[in-house]
Design a protein around this motif. Structure first.
Motif, PDB file in Angstrom:
ATOM      1  N   ALA A  81      16.533  30.289  80.739  1.00 28.25           N
ATOM      2  CA  ALA A  81      16.664  31.690  81.160  1.00 28.25           C
ATOM      3  C   ALA A  81      15.766  32.000  82.360  1.00 28.25           C
ATOM      4  O   ALA A  81      14.699  31.408  82.537  1.00 28.25           O
ATOM      5  N   ALA A  82      16.236  32.929  83.178  1.00 22.02           N
ATOM      6  CA  ALA A  82      15.422  33.393  84.309  1.00 22.02           C
ATOM      7  C   ALA A  82      14.185  34.125  83.780  1.00 22.02           C
ATOM      8  O   ALA A  82      14.270  34.877  82.811  1.00 22.02           O
ATOM      9  N   LYS A  83      13.047  33.882  84.441  1.00 23.76           N
ATOM     10  CA  LYS A  83      11.796  34.502  84.004  1.00 23.76           C
ATOM     11  C   LYS A  83      11.083  35.219  85.149  1.00 23.76           C
ATOM     12  O   LYS A  83      10.733  36.384  85.045  1.00 23.76           O
ATOM     13  N   GLU A  84      10.848  34.474  86.204  1.00 27.39           N
ATOM     14  CA  GLU A  84      10.095  35.016  87.331  1.00 27.39           C
ATOM     15  C   GLU A  84      10.927  36.068  88.072  1.00 27.39           C
ATOM     16  O   GLU A  84      12.161  36.022  88.052  1.00 27.39           O
ATOM     17  N   PRO A  85      10.261  37.025  88.747  1.00 23.77           N
ATOM     18  CA  PRO A  85      10.999  38.078  89.469  1.00 23.77           C
ATOM     19  C   PRO A  85      12.035  37.530  90.446  1.00 23.77           C
ATOM     20  O   PRO A  85      13.144  38.069  90.529  1.00 23.77           O
ATOM     21  N   VAL A  86      11.699  36.458  91.157  1.00 21.37           N
ATOM     22  CA  VAL A  86      12.655  35.919  92.131  1.00 21.37           C
ATOM     23  C   VAL A  86      13.848  35.290  91.413  1.00 21.37           C
ATOM     24  O   VAL A  86      14.977  35.335  91.912  1.00 21.37           O
ATOM     25  N   GLU A  87      13.648  34.709  90.235  1.00 16.46           N
ATOM     26  CA  GLU A  87      14.755  34.148  89.457  1.00 16.46           C
ATOM     27  C   GLU A  87      15.674  35.260  88.954  1.00 16.46           C
ATOM     28  O   GLU A  87      16.902  35.129  88.989  1.00 16.46           O
ATOM     29  N   LEU A  88      15.067  36.348  88.486  1.00 12.23           N
ATOM     30  CA  LEU A  88      15.856  37.479  88.011  1.00 12.23           C
ATOM     31  C   LEU A  88      16.655  38.106  89.145  1.00 12.23           C
ATOM     32  O   LEU A  88      17.824  38.478  88.970  1.00 12.23           O
ATOM     33  N   LEU A  89      16.040  38.198  90.316  1.00 12.94           N
ATOM     34  CA  LEU A  89      16.735  38.746  91.483  1.00 12.94           C
ATOM     35  C   LEU A  89      17.884  37.835  91.898  1.00 12.94           C
ATOM     36  O   LEU A  89      18.985  38.317  92.214  1.00 12.94           O
ATOM     37  N   LEU A  90      17.640  36.540  91.902  1.00 13.55           N
ATOM     38  CA  LEU A  90      18.688  35.584  92.263  1.00 13.55           C
ATOM     39  C   LEU A  90      19.872  35.694  91.304  1.00 13.55           C
ATOM     40  O   LEU A  90      21.033  35.692  91.729  1.00 13.55           O
ATOM     41  N   ASP A  91      19.582  35.804  90.009  1.00  8.44           N
ATOM     42  CA  ASP A  91      20.658  35.931  89.021  1.00  8.44           C
ATOM     43  C   ASP A  91      21.444  37.214  89.259  1.00  8.44           C
ATOM     44  O   ASP A  91      22.690  37.200  89.225  1.00  8.44           O
ATOM     45  N   GLU A  92      20.749  38.302  89.515  1.00  7.74           N
ATOM     46  CA  GLU A  92      21.410  39.583  89.738  1.00  7.74           C
ATOM     47  C   GLU A  92      22.299  39.535  90.979  1.00  7.74           C
ATOM     48  O   GLU A  92      23.451  40.020  90.967  1.00  7.74           O
ATOM     49  N   MET A  93      21.810  38.921  92.048  1.00  6.16           N
ATOM     50  CA  MET A  93      22.594  38.825  93.282  1.00  6.16           C
ATOM     51  C   MET A  93      23.814  37.924  93.083  1.00  6.16           C
ATOM     52  O   MET A  93      24.901  38.216  93.596  1.00  6.16           O
ATOM     53  N   THR A  94      23.631  36.829  92.343  1.00  8.71           N
ATOM     54  CA  THR A  94      24.750  35.917  92.087  1.00  8.71           C
ATOM     55  C   THR A  94      25.845  36.608  91.300  1.00  8.71           C
ATOM     56  O   THR A  94      27.034  36.490  91.609  1.00  8.71           O
ATOM     57  N   MET A  95      25.462  37.345  90.259  1.00 10.27           N
ATOM     58  CA  MET A  95      26.451  38.062  89.450  1.00 10.27           C
ATOM     59  C   MET A  95      27.179  39.112  90.287  1.00 10.27           C
ATOM     60  O   MET A  95      28.406  39.263  90.189  1.00 10.27           O
ATOM     61  N   ALA A  96      26.443  39.838  91.108  1.00  7.86           N
ATOM     62  CA  ALA A  96      27.063  40.865  91.955  1.00  7.86           C
ATOM     63  C   ALA A  96      28.052  40.233  92.928  1.00  7.86           C
ATOM     64  O   ALA A  96      29.160  40.761  93.144  1.00  7.86           O
ATOM     65  N   GLY A  97      27.684  39.083  93.496  1.00  4.35           N
ATOM     66  CA  GLY A  97      28.574  38.404  94.425  1.00  4.35           C
ATOM     67  C   GLY A  97      29.837  37.896  93.755  1.00  4.35           C
ATOM     68  O   GLY A  97      30.951  38.080  94.260  1.00  4.35           O
ATOM     69  N   LEU A  98      29.685  37.265  92.600  1.00  6.39           N
ATOM     70  CA  LEU A  98      30.843  36.729  91.881  1.00  6.39           C
ATOM     71  C   LEU A  98      31.796  37.844  91.450  1.00  6.39           C
ATOM     72  O   LEU A  98      33.020  37.704  91.543  1.00  6.39           O
ATOM     73  N   ALA A 323      32.106  35.728  85.349  1.00  9.51           N
ATOM     74  CA  ALA A 323      30.814  35.628  86.045  1.00  9.51           C
ATOM     75  C   ALA A 323      29.673  35.425  85.060  1.00  9.51           C
ATOM     76  O   ALA A 323      28.708  34.702  85.349  1.00  9.51           O
ATOM     77  N   SER A 324      29.775  36.030  83.879  1.00 11.75           N
ATOM     78  CA  SER A 324      28.678  35.927  82.911  1.00 11.75           C
ATOM     79  C   SER A 324      28.507  34.519  82.358  1.00 11.75           C
ATOM     80  O   SER A 324      27.501  34.225  81.719  1.00 11.75           O
ATOM     81  N   LYS A 325      29.468  33.633  82.606  1.00 12.86           N
ATOM     82  CA  LYS A 325      29.297  32.235  82.209  1.00 12.86           C
ATOM     83  C   LYS A 325      28.216  31.549  83.042  1.00 12.86           C
ATOM     84  O   LYS A 325      27.737  30.464  82.688  1.00 12.86           O
ATOM     85  N   LEU A 326      27.859  32.169  84.163  1.00 11.73           N
ATOM     86  CA  LEU A 326      26.847  31.586  85.047  1.00 11.73           C
ATOM     87  C   LEU A 326      25.539  32.370  85.043  1.00 11.73           C
ATOM     88  O   LEU A 326      24.585  31.989  85.719  1.00 11.73           O
ATOM     89  N   SER A 327      25.491  33.451  84.283  1.00 14.28           N
ATOM     90  CA  SER A 327      24.282  34.279  84.266  1.00 14.28           C
ATOM     91  C   SER A 327      23.202  33.667  83.387  1.00 14.28           C
ATOM     92  O   SER A 327      23.468  33.199  82.279  1.00 14.28           O
ATOM     93  N   ARG A 328      21.972  33.722  83.876  1.00  8.45           N
ATOM     94  CA  ARG A 328      20.820  33.250  83.114  1.00  8.45           C
ATOM     95  C   ARG A 328      19.827  34.378  82.859  1.00  8.45           C
ATOM     96  O   ARG A 328      18.656  34.155  82.574  1.00  8.45           O
TER      97      ARG A 328
END
Length: 372
Positions: A81-98, A323-328
């Motif tokens: 799972a994403a933990k660090e702020p940059v990991e959480l941001l990356l996950d959020e941006m990836t989901m929004a893009g997909l 998209a949620s299949k790729l969310s962490r």
């Protein structure tokens, strides 16, 4: 008293298989491995990962290791799972893009995962992330499963692990079997190799993609001695689903079409397996299939397999998209695991009830009326 023999088959579905992790953790936390003889596990993609974690935990427990099997599974998913702020941001941006692409709001750009551009992007991403293992799936696997010690852990009485993958060049199903000494980190990576994200995984002279193209999850091999051995034929197979088999309406919106197409693609091999087994079951019981002919097809059992089905709650299933299949995102993973725990408790409470025949399970899954 002889314990009933069971096998557990885990469907793939990316990070949505955190649901499977919740099911398995709860089963093992409730000592299912002491109440049932788990003779086999199988899985594809994220299902293969979960099956491998459970299988490895069983092997270690048999050697006296005190780490709870459920904790091993949960620890992996916490690391994933994403933990660090940059990991959480990356996950959020990836989901929004997909989701923007799926809804037709953003253009879709196809880039090969083998291209220099993609490799450069991945290298740059890894360099700026505080946890290097966040993008190093191989390293994460090797942190939680010591593949170099597996050979020393396996005994003749150990459960068998089967992992499904698709041979890219030959277009055929590949079942990696622990009985054949084929469970390596590469085998798990091959089963989870989404073609648009990862380059094909090379093992020997062959190249592999995600096993959902061919077996999601492997079910028939769990009752074939050539894969599991005569002593590991289960009386029941417990199938943990990720994808919905049926849907309530015909999708018309772009993102709904993407979601349904992905579900159907992920289910087709499993449904074909169940329909074939159901046809053999009816022919055998009706006297149209002799025992010798059945064994000639590779199935060396005189007792028909029974099935138990573990599925997500409908509210959770309806809330998920491709998209949620790729969310962490941690809240996403924890929600899936929590529902898995609930469904596992329901399964445990129902174990006194008869399991389904293959034909009954196939009809239930496809929304058909019971046979008269």
């Amino acid at each position: 008293m002889t314990k009933p023999k069971i096998a557990i088959a885990c469907q793939g579905g990316g990070s949505q298989t955190a649901f499977t992790a919740g099911v398995l953790k709860t089963l093992f936390d409730n000592d299912i491995h002491h109440q049932r003889d788990i003779v086999g596990l199988s899985g594809t993609s994220g299902g293969a990962l979960n099956a491998a974690l459970a299988w490895y935990g069983l092997l270690k427990t048999a050697k006296g290791d005190k780490t709870p099997i459920g904790r091993r599974i949960a620890d992996f998913w916490e690391d994933l799972a994403a933990k660090e702020p940059v990991e959480l941001l990356l996950d959020e941006m990836t989901m929004a893009g997909l989701r923007g692409v799926a809804e037709g709001m953003l253009p879709e750009y196809e880039i090969s995962p083998s291209s220099p551009v993609m490799k450069w992007m991945q290298a740059m991403l890894t360099a700026y992330l505080p946890r290097k293992k966040f993008t190093d799936f191989r390293g994460l696997l090797e942190d939680h499963i010591k593949f170099d010690e597996i050979e020393s852990l396996i005994e003749p009485t150990s459960p068998v692990l089967l992992v499904g993958a698709a041979n890219v060049k030959h277009g055929t199903l590949k079942i990696f079997s622990s009985r054949a000494g084929e469970i390596t980190v590469e085998a798990i990576l091959a089963s989870a190799c989404i073609p648009t994200i990862f380059p094909a995984v090379q093992i020997g002279d062959d190249f592999y993609w995600d096993g959902l193209f061919s077996a999601n999850p492997p079910v028939n091999p769990l009752v074939q001695p050539r894969f599991v051995g005569k002593g590991n034929i289960a009386q029941e197979i417990w199938i943990i689903f990720i994808n919905s088999i049926t849907c309530d309406h015909v999708p018309t919106k772009p993102h709904d079409i993407v979601d349904r197409r992905n579900e159907m693609t992920g289910n087709v091999s499993l449904l074909q397996d169940l329909i074939m087994l159901a046809a053999f079951e009816r022919a055998f019981e009706g006297g149209g299939l002799a025992l010798d002919a059945w064994k000639g097809l590779g199935f060396d059992t005189e007792q028909w397999i029974k099935l138990r089905l573990i599925q997500m709650s409908k509210p959770l299933l309806d809330s998920l998209d491709y998209a949620s299949k790729l969310s962490r995102a941690p809240e996403h993973i924890h929600r899936l695991m929590a529902d898995g725990a609930v469904q596992a408790q329901r399964l445990i409470a129902s174990l006194s009830e008869p399991a389904y025949t293959v034909a009954e399970a196939a009809r239930i899954l496809t929304g058909q009326k019971p046979a008269q």
